[in-house]
Design an enzyme around this catalytic site. Sequence first.
Site, mmCIF file in Angstrom:
data_model
loop_
_atom_site.group_PDB
_atom_site.id
_atom_site.type_symbol
_atom_site.label_atom_id
_atom_site.label_comp_id
_atom_site.label_asym_id
_atom_site.label_seq_id
_atom_site.Cartn_x
_atom_site.Cartn_y
_atom_site.Cartn_z
ATOM 1 N N ASP A 98 -4.514 -13.249 2.809
ATOM 2 C CA ASP A 98 -5.587 -12.419 2.995
ATOM 3 C C ASP A 98 -6.213 -12.547 4.181
ATOM 4 O OD1 ASP A 98 -8.459 -11.421 2.951
ATOM 5 O OD2 ASP A 98 -9.121 -12.628 1.264
ATOM 6 N N GLY A 143 0.838 -1.133 -0.041
ATOM 7 C CA GLY A 143 0.040 0.160 0.075
ATOM 8 C C GLY A 143 0.661 1.146 0.133
ATOM 9 N N MET A 144 0.299 2.393 -0.253
ATOM 10 C CA MET A 144 0.950 3.619 -0.126
ATOM 11 C C MET A 144 1.811 3.814 0.887
ATOM 12 S SD MET A 144 -0.211 7.724 -1.025
ATOM 13 C CE MET A 144 -0.908 7.022 -2.385
ATOM 14 N N LEU A 145 1.432 3.569 2.272
ATOM 15 C CA LEU A 145 2.023 3.734 3.592
ATOM 16 C C LEU A 145 2.978 2.420 3.793
ATOM 17 C CD1 LEU A 145 2.926 5.219 6.093
ATOM 18 C CD2 LEU A 145 0.517 4.306 7.176
ATOM 19 N N LYS A 178 -13.408 3.385 10.848
ATOM 20 C CA LYS A 178 -12.020 3.382 11.581
ATOM 21 C C LYS A 178 -12.269 3.661 13.017
ATOM 22 C CE LYS A 178 -8.667 3.816 9.502
ATOM 23 N NZ LYS A 178 -7.608 2.502 9.043
ATOM 24 N N ALA A 181 -5.930 -1.392 4.813
ATOM 25 C CA ALA A 181 -7.263 -0.796 4.944
ATOM 26 C C ALA A 181 -8.025 -0.808 3.863
ATOM 27 C CB ALA A 181 -7.050 0.730 5.426
ATOM 28 N N TYR A 182 -9.347 -0.412 4.004
ATOM 29 C CA TYR A 182 -10.486 -0.288 2.800
ATOM 30 C C TYR A 182 -10.872 0.973 2.890
ATOM 31 C CZ TYR A 182 -13.949 -1.070 -0.657
ATOM 32 O OH TYR A 182 -14.639 -1.116 -1.640
ATOM 33 N N TYR A 222 -17.078 5.630 6.639
ATOM 34 C CA TYR A 222 -15.622 5.261 6.630
ATOM 35 C C TYR A 222 -15.175 5.476 7.801
ATOM 36 C CZ TYR A 222 -10.661 5.897 6.115
ATOM 37 O OH TYR A 222 -9.372 5.859 6.116
#
Length: 281
Positions: free
Chosen positions: A36, A10-12, A129, A59-60, A125
């Site tokens: 998964d 992922g980006m992070l 979280k 995350a989604y 969202y």
Amino acid sequence: MRVLILGSQGMLGQELVRVGTSPGREIFAWDKIDIDLTAPDALEKIRAARPEIIINAVAYNAVDDIEGEGWVSAEKINAELPGRLAVVARELGATLVHFSSDYVFDGESAAGYAEDAEPQPINAYGRSKMMGEDAVRMSGANFYIIRLSRLFGKPAVSVNAKKSFVDIMIELGRIKKTIDLVDEERSAPTYAPDLAAEVYALIDTHAPFGVYHITNAGACTWFEFGKEIFRLTDSETIASPVAATNFKRPAARPRMSELLNTRRPHLRSWNAALAEYVKGS
Ligand SMILES: NC(=O)c1ccc[n+]([C@@H]2O[C@H](COP(=O)([O-])OP(=O)(O)OC[C@H]3O[C@@H](n4cnc5c(N)ncnc54)[C@H](OP(=O)(O)O)[C@@H]3O)[C@@H](O)[C@H]2O)c1
């Protein structure tokens, strides 16, 4: 130290792998192609790896989609998974590092939100979280919950990778003469490499467990952010400020969600981090 990074493409996540790679650390970098995390045997595999630190960058994040059919994924990945990982961390005597969002707040505080402000999400969202945060807090594990906002950096390489606002603006800045940008929803951009470095600073200095707000310093509206991206890339695109109501989106956005950092040294300004990113991209 054995560090397991989940969501490592992922980006992070990819920055956590890159920045964290050092002789003193054994890094296990797993993404959905490796495991998964919603599968029944996922937690068993994590236990078998016996990490001392579990970093959950999974995350989604499809904020509008989560208002509808995306809720099923958000509930599993954002709301339920963090608590399960926290239980594994507790059993192993490991520390869980988990990431959350400015979207847990309602955006009605003109002054922004300190770490102990009461979450009150206004979209699904944010609710997912907040549920994830609550589950980690109640688990009895040692944890760092790190809230961030407006992440940017090298695009993720994972299967469902999305471009950040910065990369979208860089692209549009090459082809569009004018663009309308929302001059509301003030929040602090967060440069993924800066956040990743601060995560290891927390771990390595044995900072007290709990909730942290880690973003680059300063805050801006989308319009101000976009204008700075166009300036730094020498784009001739003219940005026009518009109200949030000009864009109809399924999920409500907080009007002002600057995360106030009262616990750690501040990171460099978002402008300085953006200038570095733009120079290298
Ligand atoms: N991006 C932002 O602006 C922002 C703002 C505030 C907070 N945050 C928080 O910051 C953290 C990192 O966000 P990010 O933008 O780096 O996320 P991201 O780029 O979407 O990465 C999430 C990673 O999780 C993986 N993943 C999803 N479902 C999985 C599953 N069932 N099993 C294993 N891996 C799975 C994804 O793989 P696939 O692509 O293959 O699905 C992806 O590699 C998240 O907690 C997020 O909520 C982000």
